[in-house]
Structure formats: structure tokens, C-alpha cells
Design an enzyme around this catalytic site. Structure first.
Site, short mmCIF file in Angstrom:
data_model
loop_
_atom_site.label_atom_id
_atom_site.label_comp_id
_atom_site.label_asym_id
_atom_site.label_seq_id
_atom_site.Cartn_x
_atom_site.Cartn_y
_atom_site.Cartn_z
N HIS A 133 91.19 55.16 -26.93
CA HIS A 133 90.08 54.10 -26.62
C HIS A 133 89.20 55.03 -25.75
O HIS A 133 89.35 54.74 -24.61
CB HIS A 133 90.50 52.89 -26.29
CG HIS A 133 89.48 52.16 -25.86
ND1 HIS A 133 87.85 51.67 -26.82
CD2 HIS A 133 88.96 51.33 -24.68
CE1 HIS A 133 87.26 50.92 -26.00
NE2 HIS A 133 87.75 50.90 -24.67
N ARG A 138 86.29 56.58 -19.11
CA ARG A 138 87.23 55.44 -18.72
C ARG A 138 88.44 56.32 -18.23
O ARG A 138 89.37 55.72 -17.34
CB ARG A 138 87.94 55.12 -20.23
CG ARG A 138 86.98 54.25 -20.91
CD ARG A 138 87.45 53.73 -22.32
NE ARG A 138 86.50 52.90 -23.01
CZ ARG A 138 85.57 53.44 -23.85
NH1 ARG A 138 85.35 54.72 -24.15
NH2 ARG A 138 84.66 52.52 -24.46
N VAL A 186 92.85 52.06 -21.26
CA VAL A 186 93.69 51.13 -21.37
C VAL A 186 95.06 51.70 -22.48
O VAL A 186 96.04 51.35 -22.35
CB VAL A 186 93.02 50.25 -22.87
CG1 VAL A 186 92.83 50.90 -24.16
CG2 VAL A 186 94.12 49.07 -22.94
N ASP A 187 94.80 53.12 -22.83
CA ASP A 187 96.02 53.79 -23.56
C ASP A 187 96.93 54.11 -22.64
O ASP A 187 98.23 53.97 -22.47
CB ASP A 187 95.56 54.96 -24.31
CG ASP A 187 94.72 54.69 -25.45
OD1 ASP A 187 95.05 53.86 -26.38
OD2 ASP A 187 93.48 54.91 -25.20
N GLY A 213 87.78 39.13 -18.58
CA GLY A 213 88.83 38.25 -18.33
C GLY A 213 88.29 36.72 -18.68
O GLY A 213 88.82 35.83 -19.55
N SER A 222 101.13 47.18 -8.73
CA SER A 222 101.16 45.83 -7.96
C SER A 222 101.25 44.71 -9.04
O SER A 222 102.19 43.79 -8.58
CB SER A 222 100.14 45.88 -7.09
OG SER A 222 100.06 44.53 -6.32
N ASP A 231 86.73 49.69 -30.76
CA ASP A 231 86.09 50.68 -31.35
C ASP A 231 85.76 50.50 -33.06
O ASP A 231 84.72 50.87 -33.54
CB ASP A 231 86.88 52.03 -31.09
CG ASP A 231 87.06 52.25 -29.81
OD1 ASP A 231 86.58 53.01 -29.28
OD2 ASP A 231 87.96 51.55 -29.31
N THR A 232 86.86 49.99 -33.70
CA THR A 232 86.93 49.78 -34.88
C THR A 232 85.63 48.49 -35.29
O THR A 232 84.99 48.95 -36.42
CB THR A 232 88.31 49.39 -35.55
OG1 THR A 232 89.09 50.54 -35.09
CG2 THR A 232 88.34 48.93 -36.87
N ALA A 233 85.68 47.59 -34.49
CA ALA A 233 84.83 46.53 -34.63
C ALA A 233 83.33 47.08 -34.80
O ALA A 233 82.33 46.90 -35.40
CB ALA A 233 85.06 45.51 -33.75
N ARG A 234 83.22 47.92 -33.57
CA ARG A 234 81.83 48.62 -33.71
C ARG A 234 81.61 49.55 -34.66
O ARG A 234 80.27 49.56 -35.37
CB ARG A 234 81.88 49.30 -32.25
CG ARG A 234 81.70 48.66 -31.20
CD ARG A 234 81.89 49.50 -29.82
NE ARG A 234 81.63 48.81 -28.47
CZ ARG A 234 82.13 49.13 -27.32
NH1 ARG A 234 82.91 50.03 -27.15
NH2 ARG A 234 82.11 48.27 -26.28
N ASN A 268 92.85 52.51 -10.76
CA ASN A 268 93.33 51.32 -11.74
C ASN A 268 94.80 51.35 -11.66
O ASN A 268 95.65 50.24 -11.95
CB ASN A 268 92.65 51.16 -12.82
CG ASN A 268 91.36 50.44 -12.88
OD1 ASN A 268 91.04 49.94 -11.85
ND2 ASN A 268 90.57 50.54 -13.98
#
Length: 315
Positions: A176, A89, A123-124, A16, A102, A149-152, A96
Site C-alpha cells: 500500500h 508512507r 500499513v504493511d 479512526g 506501546s 488502492d483497489t477501490a480507487r 509510528n
């Protein structure tokens, strides 16, 4: 939707705060509110960021409350417990989800009617939960998906053949996470297939490459405790595409309604056209049979988690 170019960031941890800095440093948006259970941290971050403004462009930056969400254009959620060394993840789901429920309840109580942008892991699944709990149309609930992932992939491949990463075109698709995969049939470098650059790129070499890209996060977490700069930059890029109505093709976590890839009722990483209203359309990537099977496997993996853990979502 309003056009205040206002972002409320929920979750002022490593990701963040890096996202907040990216927005300020890149001049994205006009207003940034930072919200976290640790009020002292958000006040400190907001003050620190405001001290950077004389070197950059004017922006309103402050420690926010949930009431500030009412007229926001984007709510970016990075809040959640961190991924621990050796943990996938998907291991994060239970704890999470409780945090996310909340948050969504508190945001929706304000009358917020903008776009949700998710980066908390997995995240998905959390993006799917936000879609269900908010009741928003799917195009206004977006996950960071396979953007990182694509950037990596692009950076690692560029380093391998000594080419600038912007000249590498292609995507990591699906989850992801561990079932995400590289769509090798669509990789192009300077509009040439990968085999033109690496003639001896065997199937085993491709698999080794996929594992290296997939496990990059685990390596970073082991060494420094968390990943932040890469995903924060991805979030800033998505935010810019929304505010500037770019209609940019970016790999995000998007809802599958059955009209793309033959997959439905799950969020998956895929290229999509991103503009002022969120996801304008999914840019479906043509896949070979092996890749279609990999995408289906990724979708089914996520669907099983949903079926096992998200009974409240289906009520």
C-alpha cells in the site's frame, strides 16, 4: 474467540473517527469502544455517535480504556502520526513503530485473543510488526492493505468509461504505497478484458493510470490534510466480513509464508477470503511475468525496510 461483536478502536483521529461513524451508520457490531491519548476527544466522539443511534440501530458506544480490550473481537489500530505533504508512507516507519509497540504491549497485557486490524501507515510494515510482537497466528493479524488502492482503481476506471464501479473487477497488489501495482492482466469489466472497453489503452496510458491511482492519497493530503472516508469504509467492510462470517474475497495486507506468489516473511496486499477467524485463505491472483516481477520488487522493498529498521522483531 468470543462472539460479542465488540470493536475497540485505538486512534481517534481522522481515520479512526470516520471508521467509528461507518460502523455506527452501517449497523456493524454490537459494541464500540474508542481509545486515544486524548480522552476528551474519545468522550466527545462517543457522545456524538450515541446521539446518532436513534436514527440507526442500537449499539453500545463509549470512551474506552485498555482494560476494555480483554474481551474484544477486533482491535482496530489507526493510531499514528499523520503523513505529511511530500512524505511517503515508508517515511512514517520510525515514529509510528514506537507508537505501535506501546499499543501492542498494552493490548496484550489484557489477555486479548481476537483479531488485529491495522490501518496506520506504512500499513504493511506495521501489520508485520503487530504479527511479530503479538505472537498471534498470521490469519488473525490483518492490514487494510490495498483495499483502498483497489477501490480507487475501480472508481477511477469506472469514471473513465462511464460504468458503475461495482462492475469493475481487479486488484492493486503489493505494497500500500509507491511500489503497489495494478494487475492489468486480470482486470475485467462485466467479465470482459479492459481492451474491449478501451481499445487504445497503451502501456503508457496504463502507467499514467497507475500513477494517478497511486498518488491519489498525496493529492487528497495536499488539499485537505488527510485521507479518511475511503480507508474507513474499507475497514468497515473488512469488519463486516469478519462479524458476519461472509468468507468475502477482499484485498487486504496478508502474511506471505512462501506458499503464495513464491514470497515469504512479509505482509503484502492481495485478495484473501475473510471470515469469522480472520483470513481463511489467500486468493492468489495469476500474474504474468511482468506482474510477478513487480510483486517481487514490492516485497523486496518492504523486506529491506524490515531488515534495516526492525532488528527487535527478529529476536
Amino acid at each position: 474467540m468470543s462472539n460479542n461483536q465488540k470493536v475497540i478502536l485505538i486512534g481517534d483521529g481522522a481515520v479512526g473517527s470516520a471508521y467509528a461513524f461507518a460502523l455506527v451508520n452501517q449497523g456493524i457490531g454490537h459494541e464500540l469502544g474508542i481509545l486515544d491519548v486524548d480522552k476528551n476527544r474519545t468522550e466527545g466522539d462517543a457522545l456524538d455517535l450515541r446521539h446518532a443511534l436513534p436514527f440507526l440501530s442500537p449499539k453500545k458506544v463509549y470512551s474506552a480504556e485498555y482494560s476494555d480490550c480483554a474481551d474484544a473481537d477486533i482491535i482496530c489500530i489507526t493510531a499514528g502520526t499523520a503523513q505529511k505533504p511530500g512524505e511517503t508512507r515508508l517515511d512514517l516507519v520510525t515514529r509510528n513503530l514506537k507508537i505501535l509497540k506501546s499499543i501492542i504491549d498494552s493490548v496484550m497485557a489484557t489477555g486479548f485473543d481476537g483479531i488485529f486490524l491495522l490501518a496506520a501507515n506504512p500499513v504493511d510494515i506495521l501489520t508485520y510488526a503487530t504479527y511479530k510482537w503479538s505472537g498471534f497466528p498470521a490469519e488473525r493479524v490483518i492490514g487494510s492493505g490495498t483495499s483502498l488502492d483497489t477501490a480507487r482503481l475501480r472508481q477511477t476506471l469506472a469514471e473513465k468509461i462511464n460504468i458503475e464501479a461495482g462492475s469493475v473487477h481487479g486488484y492493486v497488489l503489493g505494497e500500500h504505497g509507491d511500489t503497489g501495482f495494478i494487475a492489468w492482466s486480470n482486470i475485467r469489466i462485466g467479465n470482459l478484458p479492459i481492451e474491449k472497453w478501451i481499445p487504445d489503452f497503451t502501456d503508457q496510458a496504463k502507467e499514467d493510470f497507475r500513477v494517478a491511482v497511486r498518488d491519489a492519497a498525496y493529492s487528497i493530503i495536499e488539499k485537505k490534510g488527510s485521507t479518511s472516508y475511503g480507508v474507513a469504509s474499507a475497514l468497515a467492510r473488512i469488519t463486516r466480513a469478519i462479524f458476519r462470517n461472509e468468507n468475502a474475497v477482499l484485498p487486504v495486507s496478508a502474511y506471505m509464508d512462501g506458499s503464495h506468489y513464491g514470497i515469504e516473511d512479509v505482509y503484502l496486499g492481495t485478495p484473501a477470503v475473510i471470515g469469522r477467524e480472520g483470513i481463511n485463505t489467500i486468493a492468489e491472483v495469476p500474474l504474468n511475468e511482468k506482474e510477478k516481477a513487480e510483486l517481487t520488487h514490492s516485497a523486496n522493498t518492504l523486506k529491506k525496510i524490515i531488515a534495516d529498521s526492525f532488528t527487535p522483531l527478529n529476536k
